[in-house]
Design an enzyme around this catalytic site. Structure first.
Site, PDB file in Angstrom:
ATOM      1  N   THR A  84       0.828  -1.211   0.000  1.00  0.00           N
ATOM      2  CA  THR A  84       0.000   0.000   0.000  1.00  0.00           C
ATOM      3  C   THR A  84       0.863   1.262   0.000  1.00  0.00           C
ATOM      4  O   THR A  84       1.954   1.297   0.565  1.00  0.00           O
ATOM      5  CB  THR A  84      -0.936   0.016   1.217  1.00  0.00           C
ATOM      6  OG1 THR A  84      -0.171  -0.071   2.420  1.00  0.00           O
ATOM      7  CG2 THR A  84      -1.892  -1.166   1.168  1.00  0.00           C
ATOM      8  N   GLY A  93      -1.172  -4.622  11.055  1.00  0.00           N
ATOM      9  CA  GLY A  93      -1.804  -4.699  12.355  1.00  0.00           C
ATOM     10  C   GLY A  93      -3.311  -4.837  12.281  1.00  0.00           C
ATOM     11  O   GLY A  93      -3.893  -5.036  11.205  1.00  0.00           O
ATOM     12  N   ASP A  94      -3.968  -4.701  13.440  1.00  0.00           N
ATOM     13  CA  ASP A  94      -5.417  -4.844  13.527  1.00  0.00           C
ATOM     14  C   ASP A  94      -6.141  -3.782  12.705  1.00  0.00           C
ATOM     15  O   ASP A  94      -7.162  -4.073  12.070  1.00  0.00           O
ATOM     16  CB  ASP A  94      -5.862  -4.763  14.986  1.00  0.00           C
ATOM     17  CG  ASP A  94      -5.317  -5.903  15.831  1.00  0.00           C
ATOM     18  OD1 ASP A  94      -5.008  -6.965  15.260  1.00  0.00           O
ATOM     19  OD2 ASP A  94      -5.194  -5.737  17.056  1.00  0.00           O
TER      20      ASP A  94
END
Length: 591
Positions: free
Chosen positions: A201, A230-231
């Site tokens: 990204t 990550g989350d």
């Protein structure tokens, strides 16, 4: 598992044993062990030393030395097999009596080789998976090729394993090591012959835009989407997929607040009985559901974030290699997902309801303030959460809000005799005040229960419509934080999580309401969260409710919501949980 017993290479034989796809054995050299008899069983490979009597052990000075003479590995634990180059096989010959002070003798032989790549669980940490490889050799190249072919055929029968994955890499996650994390595990995917389309990204929301704009035809070509991050990054990908589809909304606060009686509760009726024409009845297809691209489609997470709570809760280890092995072996676990709706603030507003989804946690007040404050210090890496948390704690801000939630009545005793009531009362008196918590683990019986509403195609089939008798309860006041845990949210700062016995797919939100209280009391609560085996819910200023839906309305000064680590602004909000909505490449943590 059924396997074809016919010989795929009829007329050819392995020396000295005949070839049989169901019971094949051959004499091969195993690197660092010696000459073994390798056998292909119905569920895996096994081997034993060709002449174990020479290598069983030796004795010297009264000390017995025993060496491993046999081994095995299941196909379910093998993720790849490959023919490698011609090279050296090390055969160890153990010394006999009187030679115990000499090193093991090594005899090196050059031959054709193939490697079986597998998985082993760490003996000290069962949730941690480590790579294991076994190199076999033979003088005949065709013998090695046939073994590779037969093992490959057996691995292809593991139908749950992915063949094609869409991989998103967040280069700035955690300590900005997303690329390096992917490079570490990428060889595992290439050995497994899994095709990967990798997207690194370039900006915030990039992964969301890609998922939202990808055609259904292209998504159907993938077995899943993997987030290296990550989350919050996983949340971005999850929303990119789920927001493509329409679903029934949870009730808006204005739909029922006036109907709640003075006792703080009221029965819940079906949508057709209420007579209201709310937003939940519009903008929804009559056959609304969550059609994922295909039945095999799963989400995967390779941890590279600051907290990685979802990975810790679903694999038990914050380890990229462990997560990669869960993915290539095709593990599957279902996860609840919360739908969160931000409603328009006034009746005359033209703003449409804004929908977001969360897989781990939704938090307001302290939780929202920490994530807001931490955004100012991204250059600090994961340490920014400790700094922001301390700063927000010292500020000790509380917020006026009203929360309503669905209370589910406990199941009535099934006994049909009057004596059953007396027995239940006695059991209640004898039961411990703090009953043992049932922790969500691999093959959890609670999470494998199929929800009743999963078979309903009507857009009116909401998660809370499966409950026969429910009522809305309301609480109002000043709160330091409002949290809704979808899973336990175990992490390095909270080893047991926010709610230790929250399950991955039980169909419940765990509502945590922390009322305004002195600094010292709140610090005590936070210290219990950070303590293994603590009791963070055992305080008078803490309200804990297990529910399937809740609504929230703030008044006066506002905070932000934290949805899986992503900021979400909402003054008036409602949420509901969909049980087992998505599947993850994971097997659940071991005991």
């Amino acid at each position: 598992m059924e396997r074809n017993s016919e010989n795929p290479d009829e007329g050819n034989e392995f020396h000295p044993n005949p070839v049989s796809a169901s019971n094949l054995s051959s004499n091969l050299s195993l690197d660092n062990v010696g000459e073994v008899t390798l056998t292909l069983n119905s569920d895996g490979l096994s081997w034993k030393l060709l002449d174990p009597m020479e290598n069983v052990g030796s004795s010297c000075c009264g000390i017995e030395s025993v060496h491993e003479v046999a081994g095995e590995i299941k196909f379910s634990d093998i993720y790849a097999v490959e023919l490698t180059n011609y090279g050296v096989i090390h055969e160890f010959r153990h010394p006999g009596v009187g030679k115990c002070f000499l090193a093991h003798e090594s005899h090196n032989i050059e031959m054709h080789r193939f490697i079986v790549h597998g998985v082993q669980k760490s003996k000290s940490q069962p949730c941690l998976w480590v790579l294991a490889s076994y190199t076999f050799g033979h003088k005949d190249l065709e013998t090695c090729q046939k073994w590779v072919k037969l093992i490959d055929a057996s691995l292809n029968m593991e139908v749950e394993r992915p063949k094609n994955l869409l991989v998103f890499v967040h280069p700035m996650s955690g300590k900005a090591n997303g690329r390096r994390t992917w490079e570490t595990v990428a060889p595992i995917f290439s050995r497994s012959k899994i095709k990967t389309k990798v997207l690194v990204t370039e900006r915030a929301g990039h992964a969301f835009d890609v998922m939202a704009s990808t055609t259904n035809e292209e998504l159907n070509s993938y077995d899943g989407a993997v987030a290296v991050g990550g989350d919050g990054f996983f949340n971005e990908i999850l929303n990119g997929l789920l927001l493509r589809h329409k679903a029934p909304f949870p009730p808006a606060p204005s739909d029922f607040i006036e109907a709640i009686g003075t006792d703080g509760s009221s029965p819940v009726h079906g949508p057709d009985e209420t007579g209201t024409d709310d937003a939940s009845s519009s903008n929804i297809d009559q056959d609304s559901e969550f059609p994922l691209p295909n039945q095999q489609f799963r989400f995967g997470i390779i941890p590279a974030g600051s907290t990685d709570a979802i990975v810790i809760c679903t694999t038990g280890a914050r380890d990229p290699v462990t997560s990669a092995l869960h993915i290539v072996l095709g593990k599957r676990i279902c996860l609840d997902v919360a739908q969160v709706v931000r409603w328009k603030t006034t009746l005359t507003s033209n703003v449409e309801p804004c929908i977001r989804y969360a897989a781990s946690f939704a938090g307001y007040g302290f939780y929202g303030d920490v994530i807001t404050e931490s955004e100012k210090y991204r250059w600090m890496g994961p340490k920014r959460y400790d700094y922001a948390g301390t700063k927000v704690f010292l500020g000790h801000r509380s917020y006026e809000a009203e929360i309503a939630y669905l209370e589910v009545e406990p199941e009535k005793p099934k006994s049909g005799i009057d004596g059953g009531r007396l027995i239940n009362k006695v059991r209640g008196l004898l039961a411990p005040k703090n009953p043992e918590r049932i922790i969500c683990r691999s093959n959890c019986k609670i999470c494998t229960r199929k929800p009743v509403y999963s078979s309903m195609r009507s857009p009116r089939a909401t998660p809370y419509s499966r409950i026969e008798r429910t009522r809305w309860l309301r609480t109002k006041g000043r709160f330091l934080s409002v949290g809704a845990a979808i899973m336990s949210n175990r992490n390095e700062r909270a080893p047991d999580g926010l709610v230790a016995d929250a399950h991955l797919a039980d169909g419940f939100l765990h509502l945590l309401l922390i009322k305004d209280c002195p600094h010292a009391f709140y610090l005590w609560h936070l210290m219990q969260l950070a303590k293994k085996g603590g009791n963070p819910l055992n305080f008078d200023f803490v309200e804990y409710h297990k529910t399937s839906a809740f609504t929230f309305t703030s008044s006066g000064k506002q905070s932000s919501w934290n949805l899986d680590g992503e900021l979400f602004q909402a003054h008036k909000l409602s949420a509901q949980v969909f049980q087992g909505l998505i599947s993850l490449f994971a097997a659940g943590p071991e005991v």
